[in-house]
Design an enzyme around this catalytic site. Structure first.
Site, mmCIF file in Angstrom:
data_model
loop_
_atom_site.group_PDB
_atom_site.id
_atom_site.type_symbol
_atom_site.label_atom_id
_atom_site.label_comp_id
_atom_site.label_asym_id
_atom_site.label_seq_id
_atom_site.Cartn_x
_atom_site.Cartn_y
_atom_site.Cartn_z
ATOM 1 N N VAL A 135 27.122 43.752 41.070
ATOM 2 C CA VAL A 135 27.304 42.485 40.358
ATOM 3 C C VAL A 135 27.451 41.523 41.608
ATOM 4 C CG1 VAL A 135 28.587 40.954 38.994
ATOM 5 C CG2 VAL A 135 28.378 43.379 38.467
ATOM 6 N N PRO A 136 26.092 40.976 42.085
ATOM 7 C CA PRO A 136 26.109 40.492 43.522
ATOM 8 C C PRO A 136 26.894 39.028 43.815
ATOM 9 C CG PRO A 136 23.965 40.270 42.345
ATOM 10 C CD PRO A 136 25.004 40.869 41.364
ATOM 11 N N CYS A 137 28.135 38.689 43.794
ATOM 12 C CA CYS A 137 28.358 37.478 44.147
ATOM 13 C C CYS A 137 28.088 37.283 45.400
ATOM 14 C CB CYS A 137 30.180 37.863 43.856
ATOM 15 S SG CYS A 137 30.929 38.734 44.767
ATOM 16 N N HIS A 138 27.713 38.011 46.708
ATOM 17 C CA HIS A 138 27.233 37.855 47.885
ATOM 18 C C HIS A 138 26.115 37.002 47.867
ATOM 19 C CE1 HIS A 138 24.995 41.665 46.881
ATOM 20 N NE2 HIS A 138 24.216 41.175 47.825
ATOM 21 N N ARG A 139 25.569 36.767 46.693
ATOM 22 C CA ARG A 139 24.249 35.981 46.591
ATOM 23 C C ARG A 139 24.445 34.530 46.375
ATOM 24 N NH1 ARG A 139 20.855 40.522 43.355
ATOM 25 N NH2 ARG A 139 20.824 42.146 44.902
#
Length: 174
Positions: A135-139
């Site tokens: 779940v790519p919160c780094h994006r």
């Protein structure tokens, strides 16, 4: 319901993962900010102790993470199970719609959720995301392009974005 828990190594550091029988509910760097609190929240939500063991979901997740770090996987198929409020879950589902190699701002994410004024609430929900990378919160970045907030550390956020945006992950391996 049984919760399965493992620790394992990645090119960016050791991670801990927890899965129910239906999906991954936690994936974090062991030295990340707030991991103990997140583990307690998952355990409280399921009212179940952790069993230090792999299940099929965790095995699949590890295979997919290896493929992700080798550069051959762009979309995860590992099932997830969110532990959070309905609003947080909507924010996290929106994170899953951000394509590999792309970034958006918190303002854009809030607008996509239908509430452009909810930037701070969206940022706070992103900060409560318990399932890193998949779940790519780094994006999600600041409106000015700055890398902001990441529980695993800004250095890891930068490495994940560089790996996805053309730099590759090969420099992360020994």
């Amino acid at each position: 319901m049984m919760l399965y828990c493992i620790e394992f190594k990645t090119p960016l550091g050791d991670m801990i993962a927890v899965s129910s029988e239906h999906g991954v509910c936690l994936l974090e760097f062991v030295d990340g900010k707030g991991v103990d609190k997140e583990l307690a929240a998952v355990q409280a939500a399921y009212r179940s102790p952790f069993r230090e063991s792999e299940n099929d979901i965790l095995l699949k997740m590890k295979q997919e993470l290896r493929a992700y770090f080798s550069g051959s996987l762009k979309t995860f198929a590992t099932p997830v199970e969110f532990v959070g409020t309905p609003f947080q879950q909507s924010v996290w589902r929106e994170l899953q719609r951000i394509p590999y190699g792309s970034t958006i701002s918190y303002a854009t994410q809030a607008a996509r959720l239908g509430n452009p004024k909810a930037v701070r609430a969206v940022a706070a929900a992103n900060g409560q995301n318990k399932i890193s990378i998949i779940v790519p919160c780094h994006r999600v970045i600041g409106s000015n392009g700055a890398l902001t907030g990441y529980a695993g550390g800004i250095g890891r956020k930068q490495a994940l974005l560089q790996g996805e945006c053309g730099g590759g992950f090969s420099g992360l391996f020994d």
